[in-house]
Design a protein around this motif. Structure first.
Motif, short mmCIF file in Angstrom:
data_model
loop_
_atom_site.label_atom_id
_atom_site.label_comp_id
_atom_site.label_asym_id
_atom_site.label_seq_id
_atom_site.Cartn_x
_atom_site.Cartn_y
_atom_site.Cartn_z
N MET A 1 4.52 99.56 -9.88
CA MET A 1 4.30 98.75 -10.72
C MET A 1 3.63 97.51 -10.18
SD MET A 1 8.11 96.89 -11.31
CE MET A 1 8.65 98.57 -11.92
N SER A 2 2.78 96.58 -10.67
CA SER A 2 2.54 95.44 -10.24
C SER A 2 3.15 94.38 -11.25
CB SER A 2 0.72 95.34 -10.40
OG SER A 2 0.44 95.94 -9.33
N LEU A 3 3.50 93.02 -10.66
CA LEU A 3 4.21 92.11 -11.32
C LEU A 3 3.35 90.84 -11.25
CD1 LEU A 3 7.94 92.84 -10.27
CD2 LEU A 3 6.74 93.51 -12.22
N TYR A 4 3.34 90.20 -12.77
CA TYR A 4 3.16 88.59 -12.61
C TYR A 4 4.45 88.01 -12.65
CZ TYR A 4 1.57 84.55 -15.23
OH TYR A 4 1.27 83.31 -15.77
N ILE A 5 4.67 87.20 -11.72
CA ILE A 5 5.88 86.19 -11.64
C ILE A 5 5.53 84.83 -12.05
CG2 ILE A 5 7.62 85.55 -10.19
CD1 ILE A 5 7.03 87.83 -8.32
N HIS A 6 6.06 84.27 -13.05
CA HIS A 6 6.18 82.95 -13.76
C HIS A 6 7.41 82.29 -13.16
CE1 HIS A 6 6.07 80.09 -17.24
NE2 HIS A 6 5.28 79.73 -16.46
N ARG A 7 7.15 81.10 -12.51
CA ARG A 7 8.32 80.05 -11.98
C ARG A 7 7.96 78.81 -12.56
NH1 ARG A 7 10.38 79.27 -5.79
NH2 ARG A 7 12.45 78.44 -6.15
N PRO A 8 8.23 78.58 -13.90
CA PRO A 8 7.75 77.12 -14.27
C PRO A 8 8.45 76.09 -13.87
CG PRO A 8 8.77 78.28 -16.06
CD PRO A 8 8.71 79.33 -14.92
N SER A 9 9.64 76.34 -13.38
CA SER A 9 10.55 75.17 -12.93
C SER A 9 10.34 74.51 -11.89
CB SER A 9 11.96 75.80 -12.59
OG SER A 9 12.11 77.05 -11.82
N VAL A 10 9.07 75.04 -11.12
CA VAL A 10 8.73 74.40 -10.15
C VAL A 10 7.51 73.17 -10.44
CG1 VAL A 10 8.41 76.19 -8.49
CG2 VAL A 10 6.47 75.74 -9.52
N SER B 1 12.28 70.75 -17.32
CA SER B 1 12.94 70.65 -18.54
C SER B 1 13.30 72.34 -18.82
CB SER B 1 11.80 70.39 -19.67
OG SER B 1 10.93 71.14 -20.17
N VAL B 2 12.80 73.20 -17.99
CA VAL B 2 13.28 74.86 -18.17
C VAL B 2 14.26 75.00 -17.63
CG1 VAL B 2 10.48 75.28 -18.26
CG2 VAL B 2 11.90 75.48 -16.14
N ALA B 3 14.96 74.57 -17.08
CA ALA B 3 16.26 74.53 -16.30
C ALA B 3 17.14 73.67 -16.02
CB ALA B 3 15.93 75.49 -15.15
N PRO B 4 18.52 73.90 -16.02
CA PRO B 4 19.34 72.78 -15.75
C PRO B 4 19.28 72.27 -14.14
CG PRO B 4 20.66 74.69 -16.54
CD PRO B 4 19.22 75.30 -16.28
N GLU B 5 19.35 71.18 -13.94
CA GLU B 5 19.11 70.40 -12.59
C GLU B 5 19.74 71.32 -11.51
OE1 GLU B 5 19.60 66.29 -10.27
OE2 GLU B 5 20.53 66.54 -12.16
N GLY B 6 18.75 71.48 -10.68
CA GLY B 6 18.94 72.30 -9.45
C GLY B 6 18.72 73.98 -9.63
N ASP B 7 18.56 74.26 -10.92
CA ASP B 7 18.27 75.72 -10.98
C ASP B 7 16.98 76.03 -11.41
OD1 ASP B 7 21.09 75.61 -10.90
OD2 ASP B 7 21.43 76.00 -13.28
N ASP B 8 16.65 77.06 -11.62
CA ASP B 8 15.42 77.80 -11.82
C ASP B 8 15.28 78.72 -12.95
OD1 ASP B 8 13.08 77.44 -9.94
OD2 ASP B 8 14.62 78.25 -8.18
N THR B 9 14.14 78.73 -13.54
CA THR B 9 13.73 79.72 -14.65
C THR B 9 12.45 80.56 -14.21
OG1 THR B 9 14.63 78.53 -16.47
CG2 THR B 9 12.87 79.86 -17.02
N PHE B 10 12.53 81.82 -14.36
CA PHE B 10 11.47 82.88 -14.05
C PHE B 10 11.44 83.67 -15.44
CE2 PHE B 10 13.56 82.12 -10.00
CZ PHE B 10 12.47 82.00 -8.98
N TYR B 11 10.08 84.45 -15.25
CA TYR B 11 9.93 85.65 -15.79
C TYR B 11 9.10 86.32 -14.77
CZ TYR B 11 5.23 85.15 -18.62
OH TYR B 11 4.21 85.07 -18.78
N ALA B 12 9.40 87.99 -15.09
CA ALA B 12 8.67 88.90 -14.17
C ALA B 12 7.84 89.71 -15.41
CB ALA B 12 9.49 89.51 -13.29
N LEU B 13 6.64 89.82 -15.27
CA LEU B 13 6.18 90.70 -16.23
C LEU B 13 5.18 91.98 -15.83
CD1 LEU B 13 3.58 89.46 -19.03
CD2 LEU B 13 2.86 91.10 -17.61
N SER B 14 5.60 93.19 -16.24
CA SER B 14 4.76 94.33 -15.77
C SER B 14 4.04 95.03 -16.89
CB SER B 14 6.05 95.22 -15.45
OG SER B 14 5.53 96.60 -14.90
#
Length: 518
Positions: free
Chosen positions: A361-370, A374-387
């Motif tokens: 597979m190939s993946l598109y990785i989205h990390r909006p918390s950088v 507002s996408v995650a609690p303080e100090g945490d991260d939110t991702f999605y991986a799309l195939s």
């Protein structure tokens, strides 16, 4: 009260099916014309594919993540007497994204032309002249394909005839991948400058080379992210509709478009209630509109047989997850990362033509918390991986109830190569497969982007913005002209605004204020 005074004329009404970005943009334009607009949507929040959900403090943006050509949104807001930038916080991204290959090499896409030349030269100095020519090619196709074709209706056959010479001159018969191969020798650069049709559901090896215009869009206008995600744009659009005196009704699913004497006269909802109007606009998938919503009406062009012969965009497997205490980790993983598998053409052949769920597979990785805290609690991260995966319309579609867990493990193994140890830190998780796209968005075959944008499924060949099946019926959204992607669906509403006549009895500003107060 003077009983001899003439009764006030009833304002002309417009109904919009679906509060996706195309439907909301259509409602805004119709409201600006003076229609009293009601939008019906089956979900619990506006945005359609651009909506979001919350899980354990993480916001998962379910659909598009980037904004290109932001002036389309600014023009839409201006048409309504509003300022887009006062309603939406749009941030330019730099870099746009990073592409990674199996051999460890990388390519960073930016808006700055000199920086892009340096990236090309770093991978393959001999390809610099080809890059310069590719930029010229993409600019020419932008001027014709986006600013001309993409912003006017293509519903008349003579519209097609007038553009055929330009199609021929620009070699629209070639695919995006074929055109990139003529400009670049390095296979990595061929991929880096040909994969963009995947953003709108197209196979780069079969989609018309007109779509290399995306490279010009990125260079000319940049890539942006809206704080709060695309769902924040959708909410802002719904507010404009309400302030125009319109209404967005969530949790209200349309079951049928009503046709009387060849004219669309309203809709029937699944609860049996009926709403009448002068104009009906469908932002539902074009396939769903013709197959389901017009099921009791004989169709001249978009018959069941013709829909059955369409090629549909690929499906999507998307894993959304949140991680605890990782905000300072994996510092080389930015907002957007494209992780290539070992195959490019072969993988796309499996997905689009063979309908085979591959082991790679190939993946598109989205990390909006950088970018967006507002996408995650303080100090945490939110991702999605799309195939990208096959849609459900192939001869032997994947059984996602059986496959989902196994596929998630394969995705996790790929993610471990770029965000090692992430599984031990997961605090929220949500998965969507083509089956979920089918059920949540009523998307035929669970396709991610409706009808695939091949040359014989584009422009006049695509479902038109004004329907042939009934007067007063119009279509917007990914499955119509000009196509999928945020610029495409916003432009479909612009085309709609040029097609729908001015209302016989427009809603006056004072009446709009009264409606909004109610």
């Amino acid at each position: 009260m003077d009983s001899s005074a003439p009764a006030a004329a009833t304002p002309s009404r417009a109904l919009v099916i679906g509060a996706g970005l195309g439907g909301l943009a259509a409602a805004m334009r119709l409201g600006a014309k003076g229609y009293a607009v009601t939008v019906f949507d089956r979900l619990d929040s506006p945005g359609g594919r651009g909506s979001a959900i919350e899980r354990n403090g993480h916001r998962f943006d379910l659909g598009p993540t980037i904004v290109t050509v932001p002036q389309l949104l600014r023009e839409l807001w201006s048409e309504c007497g509003r300022d887009f930038d006062a309603d939406v916080d749009l941030r330019a991204l730099d870099p746009f994204y990073e592409i990674r290959w199996q051999d460890g090499s990388r390519f960073t896409a930016r808006q700055d032309t000199d920086a892009m030349r340096a990236e090309v030269a770093r991978l393959s100095p001999e390809d610099l002249p080809g890059y310069e020519r590719f930029l010229e090619d993409s600019a020419a196709r932008y001027r014709f394909g986006f600013e001309d074709l993409g912003r006017r209706s293509m519903h008349r056959f003579r519209d097609l005839l007038t553009v055929l010479p330009t199609f021929a001159r620009l070699r629209a018969d070639r695919s995006v991948a074929s055109h990139a191969a003529r400009r670049f020798r390095d296979p990595r650069l061929r991929m880096a400058f040909s994969f963009h049709p995947l953003f709108i559901g197209g196979d780069p090896f079969h989609v018309t080379s007109m779509y290399i215009l995306v490279s010009h869009l990125e260079k000319e206008f940049g890539v942006h992210y809206a704080i709060g995600g695309v769902a924040a744009i959708a909410r802002a659009m719904a507010r404009v509709v309400a302030e125009q005196g319109g209404e967005v009704r969530q949790g209200a699913e349309v079951d049928e478009i009503l046709i009387e004497n060849g004219k669309a006269t309203g809709v029937r909802l699944v609860d049996g209630s009926v709403d009448r109007a002068d104009v009906v606009v469908s932002n539902a998938d074009a396939g769903h509109t013709y197959e389901r919503l017009l099921r009791n009406h004989p169709r001249r062009r978009w018959t069941q047989a013709k829909l059955g012969r369409r090629r549909w965009s690929m499906g999507l497997y998307v894993w959304y997850f949140g991680t605890r205490g990782t905000a300072g980790m994996w510092s080389d993983v930015g907002h957007h990362t494209i992780l290539n598998g070992p195959r490019y053409k072969g993988l796309l052949r499996d997905i689009f033509l063979r309908g085979k769920l591959g082991d790679d597979m190939s993946l598109y990785i989205h990390r909006p918390s950088v970018t967006d805290p507002s996408v995650a609690p303080e100090g945490d991260d939110t991702f999605y991986a799309l195939s990208p995966v096959p849609h459900l319309g192939h001869a032997k579609p994947a059984d996602w109830e059986a496959e989902a867990e196994r596929y998630q493990e394969k995705v996790a193994a790929q993610l471990e190569t770029v965000i090692p140890g992430f599984r031990d830190r997961i605090t929220a998780s949500h998965v969507m497969t083509p089956a979920d796209f089918r059920d949540r968005y009523l998307s035929p075959h669970g396709s991610g982007f409706s009808i695939e944008p091949r040359i014989l499924q584009s422009a006049w060949f695509r479902p038109h913005n004004v329907s042939e099946e009934a007067s007063g019926l119009y279509l917007v959204g990914a499955g119509t002209h000009p196509g999928a992607g945020l610029p495409g669906v916003i432009s479909s509403a612009e085309v709609l605004g040029k097609l729908v006549p001015d209302p016989a009895h427009p809603v006056r500003p004072a009446e709009r204020l009264e409606m909004a107060a109610e």
